[in-house]
Design a protein around this motif. Sequence first.
Motif, PDB file in Angstrom:
ATOM      1  N   GLY A 141       0.816  -1.220   0.000  1.00 19.72           N
ATOM      2  CA  GLY A 141       0.000   0.000   0.000  1.00 19.72           C
ATOM      3  C   GLY A 141       0.838   1.253   0.000  1.00 19.72           C
ATOM      4  O   GLY A 141       0.517   2.238  -0.689  1.00 19.72           O
ATOM      5  N   LEU A 142       1.935   1.252   0.760  1.00 16.45           N
ATOM      6  CA  LEU A 142       2.820   2.410   0.808  1.00 16.45           C
ATOM      7  C   LEU A 142       3.530   2.612  -0.529  1.00 16.45           C
ATOM      8  O   LEU A 142       3.679   3.747  -0.999  1.00 16.45           O
ATOM      9  CB  LEU A 142       3.860   2.220   1.926  1.00 16.45           C
ATOM     10  N   TRP A 190      15.411   3.196  15.682  1.00 16.71           N
ATOM     11  CA  TRP A 190      14.240   2.423  15.257  1.00 16.71           C
ATOM     12  C   TRP A 190      12.992   3.058  15.834  1.00 16.71           C
ATOM     13  O   TRP A 190      12.915   3.310  17.037  1.00 16.71           O
ATOM     14  CB  TRP A 190      14.355   0.974  15.737  1.00 16.71           C
ATOM     15  N   ALA A 191      12.024   3.330  14.974  1.00 11.09           N
ATOM     16  CA  ALA A 191      10.763   3.938  15.398  1.00 11.09           C
ATOM     17  C   ALA A 191       9.620   2.996  15.040  1.00 11.09           C
ATOM     18  O   ALA A 191       9.195   2.927  13.881  1.00 11.09           O
ATOM     19  CB  ALA A 191      10.567   5.288  14.728  1.00 11.09           C
ATOM     20  N   PRO A 192       9.115   2.214  16.009  1.00 12.91           N
ATOM     21  CA  PRO A 192       8.011   1.293  15.718  1.00 12.91           C
ATOM     22  C   PRO A 192       6.709   2.033  15.434  1.00 12.91           C
ATOM     23  O   PRO A 192       6.395   3.028  16.091  1.00 12.91           O
ATOM     24  CB  PRO A 192       7.917   0.454  16.998  1.00 12.91           C
ATOM     25  N   VAL A 193       5.974   1.551  14.465  1.00 15.18           N
ATOM     26  CA  VAL A 193       4.721   2.202  14.054  1.00 15.18           C
ATOM     27  C   VAL A 193       3.555   1.205  14.057  1.00 15.18           C
ATOM     28  O   VAL A 193       2.469   1.511  14.550  1.00 15.18           O
ATOM     29  CB  VAL A 193       4.870   2.821  12.646  1.00 15.18           C
ATOM     30  N   PRO A 296       4.902 -12.334  22.740  1.00 17.79           N
ATOM     31  CA  PRO A 296       4.893 -10.866  22.631  1.00 17.79           C
ATOM     32  C   PRO A 296       4.417 -10.385  21.277  1.00 17.79           C
ATOM     33  O   PRO A 296       4.512 -11.091  20.269  1.00 17.79           O
ATOM     34  CB  PRO A 296       6.369 -10.506  22.842  1.00 17.79           C
ATOM     35  N   GLN A 297       3.881  -9.180  21.279  1.00 15.20           N
ATOM     36  CA  GLN A 297       3.537  -8.516  20.026  1.00 15.20           C
ATOM     37  C   GLN A 297       4.808  -8.296  19.203  1.00 15.20           C
ATOM     38  O   GLN A 297       5.904  -8.177  19.743  1.00 15.20           O
ATOM     39  CB  GLN A 297       2.899  -7.153  20.293  1.00 15.20           C
ATOM     40  N   ARG A 298       4.639  -8.209  17.898  1.00 11.67           N
ATOM     41  CA  ARG A 298       5.747  -7.825  17.018  1.00 11.67           C
ATOM     42  C   ARG A 298       5.448  -6.434  16.474  1.00 11.67           C
ATOM     43  O   ARG A 298       4.349  -6.168  15.978  1.00 11.67           O
ATOM     44  CB  ARG A 298       5.905  -8.807  15.859  1.00 11.67           C
ATOM     45  N   SER A 299       6.419  -5.565  16.598  1.00 13.37           N
ATOM     46  CA  SER A 299       6.274  -4.190  16.107  1.00 13.37           C
ATOM     47  C   SER A 299       7.136  -3.989  14.878  1.00 13.37           C
ATOM     48  O   SER A 299       8.279  -4.465  14.817  1.00 13.37           O
ATOM     49  CB  SER A 299       6.680  -3.196  17.198  1.00 13.37           C
ATOM     50  N   TYR A 300       6.589  -3.283  13.912  1.00 18.62           N
ATOM     51  CA  TYR A 300       7.299  -2.972  12.670  1.00 18.62           C
ATOM     52  C   TYR A 300       7.388  -1.454  12.536  1.00 18.62           C
ATOM     53  O   TYR A 300       6.465  -0.732  12.884  1.00 18.62           O
ATOM     54  CB  TYR A 300       6.568  -3.544  11.452  1.00 18.62           C
ATOM     55  N   GLY A 301       8.498  -0.983  12.027  1.00 14.76           N
ATOM     56  CA  GLY A 301       8.670   0.456  11.861  1.00 14.76           C
ATOM     57  C   GLY A 301       9.872   0.771  11.000  1.00 14.76           C
ATOM     58  O   GLY A 301      10.382  -0.080  10.261  1.00 14.76           O
ATOM     59  N   VAL A 302      10.331   2.003  11.101  1.00 11.42           N
ATOM     60  CA  VAL A 302      11.443   2.494  10.282  1.00 11.42           C
ATOM     61  C   VAL A 302      12.752   2.316  11.033  1.00 11.42           C
ATOM     62  O   VAL A 302      12.852   2.647  12.216  1.00 11.42           O
ATOM     63  CB  VAL A 302      11.235   3.979   9.916  1.00 11.42           C
ATOM     64  N   VAL A 303      13.751   1.808  10.334  1.00 14.91           N
ATOM     65  CA  VAL A 303      15.083   1.577  10.894  1.00 14.91           C
ATOM     66  C   VAL A 303      16.087   2.369  10.068  1.00 14.91           C
ATOM     67  O   VAL A 303      16.069   2.312   8.834  1.00 14.91           O
ATOM     68  CB  VAL A 303      15.462   0.082  10.853  1.00 14.91           C
ATOM     69  N   ARG A 322       4.466   7.799   8.622  1.00 11.62           N
ATOM     70  CA  ARG A 322       4.003   8.720   9.663  1.00 11.62           C
ATOM     71  C   ARG A 322       4.757  10.032   9.514  1.00 11.62           C
ATOM     72  O   ARG A 322       5.992  10.043   9.616  1.00 11.62           O
ATOM     73  CB  ARG A 322       4.233   8.156  11.052  1.00 11.62           C
ATOM     74  N   PRO A 323       4.075  11.126   9.259  1.00  7.77           N
ATOM     75  CA  PRO A 323       4.751  12.420   9.074  1.00  7.77           C
ATOM     76  C   PRO A 323       5.600  12.783  10.293  1.00  7.77           C
ATOM     77  O   PRO A 323       5.174  12.642  11.440  1.00  7.77           O
ATOM     78  CB  PRO A 323       3.588  13.402   8.901  1.00  7.77           C
ATOM     79  N   GLY A 324       6.823  13.229  10.024  1.00 13.36           N
ATOM     80  CA  GLY A 324       7.706  13.675  11.091  1.00 13.36           C
ATOM     81  C   GLY A 324       8.418  12.565  11.828  1.00 13.36           C
ATOM     82  O   GLY A 324       9.126  12.821  12.808  1.00 13.36           O
ATOM     83  N   LEU A 325       8.262  11.311  11.380  1.00  9.69           N
ATOM     84  CA  LEU A 325       8.904  10.185  12.055  1.00  9.69           C
ATOM     85  C   LEU A 325      10.422  10.274  11.916  1.00  9.69           C
ATOM     86  O   LEU A 325      10.948  10.599  10.859  1.00  9.69           O
ATOM     87  CB  LEU A 325       8.403   8.874  11.447  1.00  9.69           C
ATOM     88  N   LEU A 326      11.136   9.992  12.995  1.00  7.10           N
ATOM     89  CA  LEU A 326      12.605   9.987  13.024  1.00  7.10           C
ATOM     90  C   LEU A 326      13.213  11.329  12.622  1.00  7.10           C
ATOM     91  O   LEU A 326      14.185  11.388  11.881  1.00  7.10           O
ATOM     92  CB  LEU A 326      13.164   8.878  12.115  1.00  7.10           C
TER      93      LEU A 326
END
Length: 339
Positions: A141-142, A190-193, A296-303, A322-326
């Motif tokens: 989608g992205l 790393w910023a999980p989203v 545990p949950q698995r988190s995905y984000g930007v690395v 996500r606008p403004g991430l990292l």
Amino acid sequence: MTKKLPAPTLKRASRKHASAQPADTGRYYYKGNRLKQMRAFVTTVKLGTLSRAAEALYLSQPSVSLQLQALERELGMELLHRSRRRINLTDAGEALYELARPLVEGWENLDRQFQAKVKGLQAGKLTVAAGSSTIQYLLPGLVRQYRERFPDVQLQLANVTGKDGMALLRADEADFAVGSMLDVPNDIAWAPVYHYDPMLITPLDHPLAQKESVLLDDLSPYGLILPPQRLSTYRLVDLVFQQRQVPYHVAIEVGGWEVIKEYVAMGLGISIVTGICITDADRQRLAVRNMRQYFPQRSYGVVMRKGKFLSKEAQAFIDLIRPGLLTHRDYDESGHSER
């Protein structure tokens, strides 16, 4: 024609060039270009050895060594501790690296940034590192949105996992990565989203599918189908069973969520998967049970590498997530590399 001096010999500028450079400046003959010296320094620190830096810069190893020596002489400080296996930074080298790295990266990206500034995101390139599951389930989608907005940007999705992904980030061969992380090195931000629950999947007619609630012990009699041991999912499942001292056995070890789901549907075993891979179609052929009470949950984000110079192409993609991430200051600070 100027006579070439022997490699280790240091000599002040000749009188012939006195008008261009005063004789009392104390500069050495092998001064080179400051940008070249800084590029050699930054590349050597990133890659860890002179041979790797020379290969990346398309230079001979002695040439890189001479550039580093000239830089140290001009600054009057030792920047690197040289050993047979790798090179380590001194305190002065650490300080210079933090200053020089964004300058060198900014210069190397100047042409691309200029084109983006003049033409907008028309002629740029973006490389995103990600694992198979991320590319298959999270990014489509992205990627569609990005291609619709910036059709002329050359987009490359590097299908990598684990150490290979970290190596791409540290070598600046990928702008950033999208994925899940268990351990975050000091030099990586790393910023999980996105967050996904762990799911037990079984055939529709399986005994576990008929139970009102499933305990971890209930899984013991049945063979598990899991990804290869080198992947984080296997390690997480193993850790939970070990900590709770519940016996289990792996019937099949195979890569790819689609393959695992197919094998489970065929009745070859059961599996613990991440919710990212469960589709509406899967729920028509599989019994799906949330197992967050145990796993545990698995988190995905930007690395990305801390201090990384983000191109406009990269920032535009991250803003879709996500606008403004990292972008806050903590992620700009460099960290000790755990290469």
